[in-house]
Design an enzyme around this catalytic site. Structure first.
Site, PDB file in Angstrom:
ATOM      1  N   SER A  23       0.829  -1.211   0.000  1.00 63.45           N
ATOM      2  CA  SER A  23       0.000   0.000   0.000  1.00 63.45           C
ATOM      3  C   SER A  23       0.859   1.256   0.000  1.00 63.45           C
ATOM      4  O   SER A  23       0.341   2.368   0.016  1.00 63.45           O
ATOM      5  CB  SER A  23      -0.934  -0.006   1.212  1.00 63.45           C
ATOM      6  OG  SER A  23      -0.208  -0.211   2.402  1.00 63.45           O
ATOM      7  N   SER A 277     -15.865  25.466 -27.065  1.00 61.26           N
ATOM      8  CA  SER A 277     -15.970  24.210 -27.795  1.00 61.26           C
ATOM      9  C   SER A 277     -14.873  24.188 -28.845  1.00 61.26           C
ATOM     10  O   SER A 277     -14.501  25.226 -29.392  1.00 61.26           O
ATOM     11  CB  SER A 277     -17.349  24.129 -28.460  1.00 61.26           C
ATOM     12  OG  SER A 277     -17.293  23.306 -29.597  1.00 61.26           O
ATOM     13  N   LYS A 283     -19.943  28.675 -28.742  1.00 60.99           N
ATOM     14  CA  LYS A 283     -20.292  28.042 -27.470  1.00 60.99           C
ATOM     15  C   LYS A 283     -19.498  28.540 -26.290  1.00 60.99           C
ATOM     16  O   LYS A 283     -18.335  28.875 -26.385  1.00 60.99           O
ATOM     17  CB  LYS A 283     -20.081  26.512 -27.561  1.00 60.99           C
ATOM     18  CG  LYS A 283     -20.966  25.850 -28.574  1.00 60.99           C
ATOM     19  CD  LYS A 283     -22.183  25.139 -28.051  1.00 60.99           C
ATOM     20  CE  LYS A 283     -22.103  24.485 -26.733  1.00 60.99           C
ATOM     21  NZ  LYS A 283     -22.279  23.047 -26.834  1.00 60.99           N
ATOM     22  N   GLU A 290     -20.774  21.130 -14.446  1.00 61.15           N
ATOM     23  CA  GLU A 290     -20.967  19.786 -15.010  1.00 61.15           C
ATOM     24  C   GLU A 290     -20.006  18.779 -14.380  1.00 61.15           C
ATOM     25  O   GLU A 290     -20.384  17.656 -14.056  1.00 61.15           O
ATOM     26  CB  GLU A 290     -20.751  19.805 -16.524  1.00 61.15           C
ATOM     27  CG  GLU A 290     -21.867  20.499 -17.281  1.00 61.15           C
ATOM     28  CD  GLU A 290     -21.555  20.586 -18.772  1.00 61.15           C
ATOM     29  OE1 GLU A 290     -22.231  19.915 -19.544  1.00 61.15           O
ATOM     30  OE2 GLU A 290     -20.614  21.318 -19.144  1.00 61.15           O
TER      31      GLU A 290
HETATM   32  N1  ARG Z   1      -1.181  -1.432   5.123  1.00 52.91           N
HETATM   33  C1  ARG Z   1      -2.044  -1.980   6.101  1.00 52.91           C
HETATM   34  C2  ARG Z   1      -3.426  -1.341   5.992  1.00 52.91           C
HETATM   35  O1  ARG Z   1      -3.542  -0.398   5.320  1.00 52.91           O
HETATM   36  C3  ARG Z   1      -1.510  -1.719   7.468  1.00 52.91           C
HETATM   37  C4  ARG Z   1      -1.956  -2.700   8.509  1.00 52.91           C
HETATM   38  C5  ARG Z   1      -1.441  -4.035   8.167  1.00 52.91           C
HETATM   39  N2  ARG Z   1      -1.646  -4.986   9.211  1.00 52.91           N
HETATM   40  C6  ARG Z   1      -1.482  -6.263   9.005  1.00 52.91           C
HETATM   41  N3  ARG Z   1      -1.676  -7.050  10.005  1.00 52.91           N
HETATM   42  N4  ARG Z   1      -1.197  -6.754   7.832  1.00 52.91           N
HETATM   43  O2  ARG Z   1      -4.411  -1.802   6.542  1.00 52.91           O
END
Ligand code: ARG
Length: 459
Positions: A23, A277, A283, A290
């Site tokens: 992430s 446009s 236009k 929008e």
């Molecule tokens: N990147 C994880 C999240 O956004 C953090 C927590 C991860 N915890 C775990 N036990 N894998 O939720």
């Protein structure tokens, strides 16, 4: 390369899975809050005698160094770190060695991520409140310049009764006020610290969760550790409040789009906010409202996504929760930019065409109710008056004239109780002025509202 996890792991991740799992590409957005949370945690560890004051100071200093690196764009993030929490810890250990390994004492990423997200959202709510207030001010300024400008009032998008344009715009101030109140209410539940719940069950390390909570400005801590790490209600509530903000912006957008059309011609878009446009040189398009109307879809979508993400999850933490971040980030980004764009639109993007508006309210039957009310004042029962005026309107429509074009003797043939004073009641200005019931469009009432909002928005 098996790195982040314990020695239980012998092999490295498949690279696709590594990237699928990570992430860091988006939760790097939480780095400031992650550092704040870690600083509070480490100070608490020292307060509780779990690590030494010297160790805490060393860690704290390194965390500030990382903040500087992040601010200056030097902070290295890579997929191997998986998420922002690991990335910070990795860098900390790089900077100060083994002492850095003490940071995660008595904590899990599960309570950590909840803490980060709540800190982040609390700040965003405060920023949103400022955005909402600016939008209210923009509405107020337009309202204040148009107390005596009349605009047709509609029901079913059919002309109903004229109203003060200020009154029309002040309706949106009210909606936005409720939005602000809702966010403030959500903020109360965002502002609860989950830190100390650890992975799910609390910890045997003698931590003091109230200390971290107060250092971070949380108003309280969780009661139940399982709930603490698996509660995302606050995210749903926030997405819901955001959806209503977008709904309100979208309704105004729709009106502006209609008003800017040739058919209505109630507003003129200035060059500051309108677009052309590529093909048709004549236009001028209302792209801003929008886009705002169009962006509702993604915010409503995030609300739905969050609800769906949570509904099947057993206690406590599940990786599904990682999906909450992009939903919240995009919700905040979308609502904030939409509010800013709509504020600019009101501030410098549109001008009301007062001559068109007054021609509009002069050329219809939206004073018919006033004739009925006049007859009521002469002692005729409302339902009977209503029928009489319905007949008069039909007759005028057949003859291609308006109510004010009927002569006094024609009115008196309709009903002998009618006097010349009826004509005073027919002008749109008088129609509006007479609606002085509380919260009505009568100028004296709208003036009260303007006074109220002038003060409320000044503080
Ligand atoms: N990147 C994880 C999240 O956004 C953090 C927590 C991860 N915890 C775990 N036990 N894998 O939720």
């Amino acid at each position: 390369m098996a790195k982040t996890w314990s020695n239980r792991f012998e092999q490295g991740l498949n690279p696709v899975i590594e990237s699928f799992n990570a992430s860091i590409t988006f939760d790097i957005n939480l780095i400031q809050e992650d550092l704040d949370g870690s600083k509070a945690h480490v100070a608490m560890l020292a307060d509780c005698g779990i690590i030494s004051t010297k160790e805490a100071a060393q860690i704290d200093e390194a965390l500030e160094k990382i903040r500087l690196e992040a601010d200056q764009g030097f902070f290295q993030q890579n997929l191997v770190d998986e998420d922002v929490h690991y990335a910070v810890e990795r860098r900390l250990i790089e900077l100060i060695g083994p002492v850095g390994k003490k940071l995660h004492t008595g904590r899990s990423r599960n309570d950590q991520v909840g803490t980060d997200l709540r800190l982040w959202l609390r700040r965003q709510i405060d920023l949103l409140d400022i955005d909402l207030k600016r939008f209210q001010k923009a509405l107020f300024d337009q309202s204040n310049s148009h107390l005596y400008t009349l605009i047709p009032g509609y029901t079913h998008l059919q002309r109903a009764q004229p109203v003060s344009l200020a009154h029309h715009l002040l309706a949106y101030i009210e909606m936005i006020q409720r939005d602000r109140e809702r966010l403030l209410d959500v903020r109360k539940r965002v502002n609860i610290s989950p830190l100390g719940a650890a992975a799910l069950a609390g910890t045997s390390v003698p931590i003091n969760p109230r200390k971290t909570a107060s250092k971070l400005g949380f108003s309280d801590i969780y009661n139940n550790s399982l709930d603490a790490v698996s509660d995302r209600d606050f995210a749903v509530e926030f997405a819901s409040a955001s959806s209503l903000i977008m709904t309100h912006l979208s309704r105004l957008s729709e009106e502006v789009i209609l008003w800017a059309s040739e058919e209505f011609s109630f507003v003129q878009l200035t060059d500051r906010c309108a677009t052309g446009s590529s093909l048709m040189p004549q236009k001028k398009n209302p792209d801003v409202p929008e886009l705002v109307r169009g962006k509702c879809g993604r915010v409503f979508g995030h609300l739905q996504a969050l609800l769906t993400m949570i509904k099947g999850l057993p206690l406590a933490y599940n990786k599904d929760f990682q999906e909450d971040k992009e939903a919240l980030f995009d919700t905040v980004r979308t609502v904030r930019i939409s509010l800013e764009a709509m504020s600019i639109l009101l501030e410098e993007g549109l001008e009301f065409r007062t001559s068109r508006l007054s021609a509009a309210v002069e050329s219809d039957f939206s004073n018919a109710t006033d004739v009925a009310d006049y007859l009521v004042s002469k002692g005729i029962a409302f339902r009977e008056a209503y029928q009489i005026v319905g007949g008069v309107v039909k007759r005028c429509l057949d003859d291609g004239i308006l109510l004010r074009d009927l002569k006094i003797h024609e009115w008196q043939e309709i009903n002998p109780l009618i006097g010349r004073d009826l004509f005073d009641r027919l002008s749109p200005k008088q129609v509006v002025a007479s609606r002085i019931s509380e919260g009505g469009t009568g100028f004296s009432r709208v003036k009260e509202q303007l006074n109220y909002w002038r003060e409320a928005l000044a503080s």
